[in-house]
Design an enzyme around this catalytic site. Structure first.
Site, PDB file in Angstrom:
ATOM      1  N   TYR A 187       0.865  -1.182   0.000  1.00 60.40           N
ATOM      2  CA  TYR A 187       0.000   0.000   0.000  1.00 60.40           C
ATOM      3  C   TYR A 187       0.896   1.225   0.000  1.00 60.40           C
ATOM      4  CZ  TYR A 187      -3.628   3.177   1.830  1.00 60.40           C
ATOM      5  OH  TYR A 187      -4.521   4.200   2.026  1.00 60.40           O
ATOM      6  N   TYR A 205     -11.775  -4.251   7.387  1.00 60.03           N
ATOM      7  CA  TYR A 205     -10.457  -3.915   7.933  1.00 60.03           C
ATOM      8  C   TYR A 205     -10.549  -2.756   8.915  1.00 60.03           C
ATOM      9  CZ  TYR A 205      -5.700  -2.246   8.330  1.00 60.03           C
ATOM     10  OH  TYR A 205      -4.502  -1.837   8.853  1.00 60.03           O
ATOM     11  N   HIS A 206     -11.166  -1.668   8.486  1.00 61.29           N
ATOM     12  CA  HIS A 206     -11.181  -0.477   9.318  1.00 61.29           C
ATOM     13  C   HIS A 206     -12.163  -0.594  10.476  1.00 61.29           C
ATOM     14  CE1 HIS A 206      -9.406   1.001   5.507  1.00 61.29           C
ATOM     15  NE2 HIS A 206      -8.579   1.551   6.364  1.00 61.29           N
ATOM     16  N   LYS A 235      -9.934  17.575  16.422  1.00 61.65           N
ATOM     17  CA  LYS A 235      -9.393  16.849  15.274  1.00 61.65           C
ATOM     18  C   LYS A 235      -9.258  17.851  14.123  1.00 61.65           C
ATOM     19  CE  LYS A 235      -8.914  13.122  14.229  1.00 61.65           C
ATOM     20  NZ  LYS A 235      -7.626  12.390  14.070  1.00 61.65           N
ATOM     21  N   ASP A 275      -7.660  14.632   8.657  1.00 61.74           N
ATOM     22  CA  ASP A 275      -7.450  13.308   9.241  1.00 61.74           C
ATOM     23  C   ASP A 275      -8.729  12.844   9.944  1.00 61.74           C
ATOM     24  OD1 ASP A 275      -6.499  11.030  10.616  1.00 61.74           O
ATOM     25  OD2 ASP A 275      -5.822  12.280  12.289  1.00 61.74           O
ATOM     26  N   HIS A 332      -9.119   9.628  11.240  1.00 63.98           N
ATOM     27  CA  HIS A 332      -8.901   8.504  12.157  1.00 63.98           C
ATOM     28  C   HIS A 332      -9.143   9.005  13.582  1.00 63.98           C
ATOM     29  CE1 HIS A 332      -6.852   6.886   8.605  1.00 63.98           C
ATOM     30  NE2 HIS A 332      -7.093   5.707   9.125  1.00 63.98           N
TER      31      HIS A 332
END
Length: 665
Positions: free
Chosen positions: A17, A171-172, A536, A540, A542
């Site tokens: 990746y 996945y996330h 935040k 981003d 996450h």
């Protein structure tokens, strides 16, 4: 010597990746990796590209080229794949909200190479539902986002038949805290939501719908509990086979196959003793390769140093070589399924299936995955699960080598070089990208741009498929920001629930009880309860760390102000002033911490709030940490800071010091 008469299975697709700085730099990296034996590409896009902004947009400041490659227009896409024949390549693109646009650019670039789009092979992740739960790169509300996903799927099934139009992405979910049971339940519930939407759109004739099901793929996580993870993947395959046969009437076994690619777990990679990440990655790779009947079709492995910063080409090579050694040197591919007939494995598979079906029923009772996201149910469940994991690490019940046990270590030679074991993006790359973008705009045919954007708006406001006008936009020279802006005008923007409104239900430890008392008494000394703003900034999305700090802060007795992701420096500064907070805690994992902190400090000074102390958490190299402290940041937290009671105590110390109070006893 190996028995050369044994028939070996073909290895899976091997990817890394990658993408950074610019299309030209990323192209050089791709061609190098392909020469080293990589058999497919996996493109990482930067955050402005993922969230639909051009590189010169104010919100893109500091984010250009940091976590992936910037793609502003067709010229960037052509440069990204220069000397790479798209008709022969298998390309995976981790892109969601802007997936129709990036695929349109890819199709246009292929056509300019003389490639018929029907020959293209690869994957667009295109699972926007999980973005509301984990990565946060959504743009529009869930319903129109599902419409865009549906349009892309319908278009590719009819026009690009070898393309995987969506990776339902569990996945996330695991990165956001999902247990294996939740990962199964929420991924399959997302698949139902998407397939139902495609079916109900009327774009695919009923007799062709099995072909839609046959192109659906998954992108799965594999953690360190590799036996349980192997069982999860066997459960995935069994549940998917039953689901598509019973719900959608798919009879052909080949079209019911559970097709998945995987990146093994990045959540469990540690900044402390990062050399331990090598064995973690290898063990996690076994989870997706041991069981032949549940083996991944494509694998990409993280690099050992991803908890420290951006991997270098050598680090990516090491991750590729791990795959090659397993596939080529061992005898793994010479045997049938090693786990068939195991009563232990079968019992675990059944346990996971039972639990997943129960959670899927709860989602169905809420009206399906879209409604369960909008209500905040799924987000709260993930935050709750992640909180339990963090508490277990904090208490030592979950042992992480080098983090909360066996912490004594010699200095690692892997991180002692002049580059500290990571690659840094050249700070000039952002300005170079902006200059090139503005030059591109200056020479394009503006009349063709306007015509293409008008066609895009017409499709979006009506019921036309979004892909044909998007491909027209790509050829006309429309930019990423212009494409997204039209759809923002039509669909609006969205802010997802934060999920922090949970009750931990934990019995407080003695350390937490003491901390609560100290927070309370400090508030009394200052005349009101202590209040923290968790911010935040930038693009981003996450948010796991910010959410856990917010939950822990409230548990420790602080009042918490947290409004979710993607706030501008000005918004954070104003909120700090208006809410009367005692401290601002920033969370930045995209590498843009230097620029964003400077911008926030400037905004605070401009409104007369420069005395509010600022702390920050994220993946921050030591040199950057030193510079941030010199700029006035009071504390810097990185992944090695796992003790959240200690983090809260540190924050309390900063507040006391900033207000002229004596240090705690």
């Amino acid at each position: 010597m190996s028995d050369t008469s044994v028939q070996r299975d073909r290895p899976w697709l091997m990817r890394t990746y990658s993408g950074h700085s610019s299309a030209k730099a990323s192209n050089e990296l791709y061609r190098t990796n392909l020469r080293k034996g990589q058999t497919g590409l996996s493109v990482a896009f930067d955050l402005p590209t993922q969230t639909g902004y051009d590189s010169d947009h104010p919100l893109a400041r500091g984010e250009v080229g940091k976590v992936g490659v910037p793609v502003d227009h067709i010229g960037d896409m052509e440069a990204l794949f220069e000397q790479i024949p798209l008709g022969q390549m298998n390309t995976s693109m981790t892109i969601n909200a802007t997936a129709p646009w990036l695929l349109a650019l890819y199709v246009a670039a292929a056509e300019r190479q003389g490639v018929d789009p029907s020959q293209l092979q690869g994957t667009t992740q295109n699972d926007v539902l999980k973005e509301y739960l984990s990565r946060g790169t959504y743009i529009f509300p869930p319903e129109p986002s599902v419409r865009l996903t549906t349009d892309l799927i319908a278009y590719t099934v009819q026009n690009i038949p070898k393309w995987n139009p969506t990776n339902i992405c569990s996945y996330h979910l695991q990165e956001a805290g999902a247990t294996p049971t939740q990962e199964l339940a929420y991924a399959l519930s997302s698949a139902i939501a998407i397939l139902d939407a495609v079916r109900d759109s009327g774009q695919i004739p009923e007799e062709r719908f099995p072909a839609v099901v046959g192109r659906i793929s998954f992108f799965v996580n594999a953690g360190i509990r590799f036996v349980e993870e192997t069982c999860k993947l066997r459960a995935f395959g069994r549940m998917w086979d039953e689901l598509v046969q019973e719900r959608y009437g798919v009879e052909e076994p080949k079209l019911r196959r559970f097709r998945y690619g995987v990146q093994v777990n990045s959540l469990g990679l540690t900044e402390s003793q990062p050399e331990n990440n090598v064995q973690r990655i290898v063990l996690e790779m076994l989870a997706v390769t041991l069981s032949k009947n549940a083996r991944a079709r494509a694998i990409q492995l993280p690099a050992w140093n991803e908890a420290l910063g951006l991997p270098r080409p050598w680090d990516q090579q090491w991750a590729l070589r791990m795959q090659q050694v397993l596939a080529l040197e061992t005898d793994l591919l010479e045997y049938g399924d090693l786990l068939d007939g195991s009563p232990v494995v079968e019992a675990k598979v059944q346990e996971l299936i039972t639990g997943a079906r129960e959670e899927m029923q709860r989602v169905a009772e809420q009206g399906g995955m879209v409604h369960a996201i909008e209500s905040g149910h799924v987000k709260r469940e993930l935050v709750q699960s992640h909180t339990r994991r963090m508490r277990a690490i904090e208490s030592g019940d979950l042992e992480i080598v080098g983090v909360n046990c066996f912490q004594e270590t010699a200095e690692s030679p892997l991180t002692s070089g002049t580059d500290s074991g990571i690659m840094k993006v050249d700070p000039r790359a952002e300005q170079e990208q902006i200059t090139a973008l503005q030059a591109f705009r200056a020479v394009r045919d503006q009349e063709q741009v306007e015509l293409a954007l008008a066609a895009l708006r017409s499709a979006a406001t009506g019921d036309g498929n979004i892909m044909p006008p998007s491909i027209q936009c790509a050829h006309a020279g429309v930019t990423t920001g212009e494409w997204s802006e039209v759809l923002r005008d039509v669909f609006g923007e969205y802010r997802a629930p934060t999920g922090i409104d949970i009750a931990t239900g934990d019995r407080p430890s003695e350390a937490l009880q003491q901390l609560r008392e100290q927070v309370r008494t400090t508030g009394e000394e200052l005349g009101r309860p202590l209040r923290l703003l968790i911010g935040k900034p930038g693009l981003d999305g996450h948010s796991n760390g910010a959410e856990q700090i917010a939950v822990k802060g409230r548990d420790a007795g602080f009042e918490i102000v947290y409004e979710g992701i993607r706030l501008t420096p000005a918004q954070i500064a104003r909120a700090a002033q208006e809410e009367g907070v005692h401290l601002i805690g920033l969370s930045v994992l995209s590498g843009s911490h230097m620029e964003l902190v400077a911008d926030i400090q400037l905004e605070l000074a401009n409104i007369g709030a420069g005395d509010v102390p600022v702390v920050i958490g994220g993946i921050i190299p030591e040199d950057d940490e030193r510079q941030l402290r010199e700029q006035g940041v009071q504390a810097v937290f990185t992944p090695k800071d796992h003790d959240m009671n200690a983090i809260m105590a540190n924050i309390l110390d900063v507040i006391r010091h900033s207000n002229g109070l004596e240090a705690r006893d």
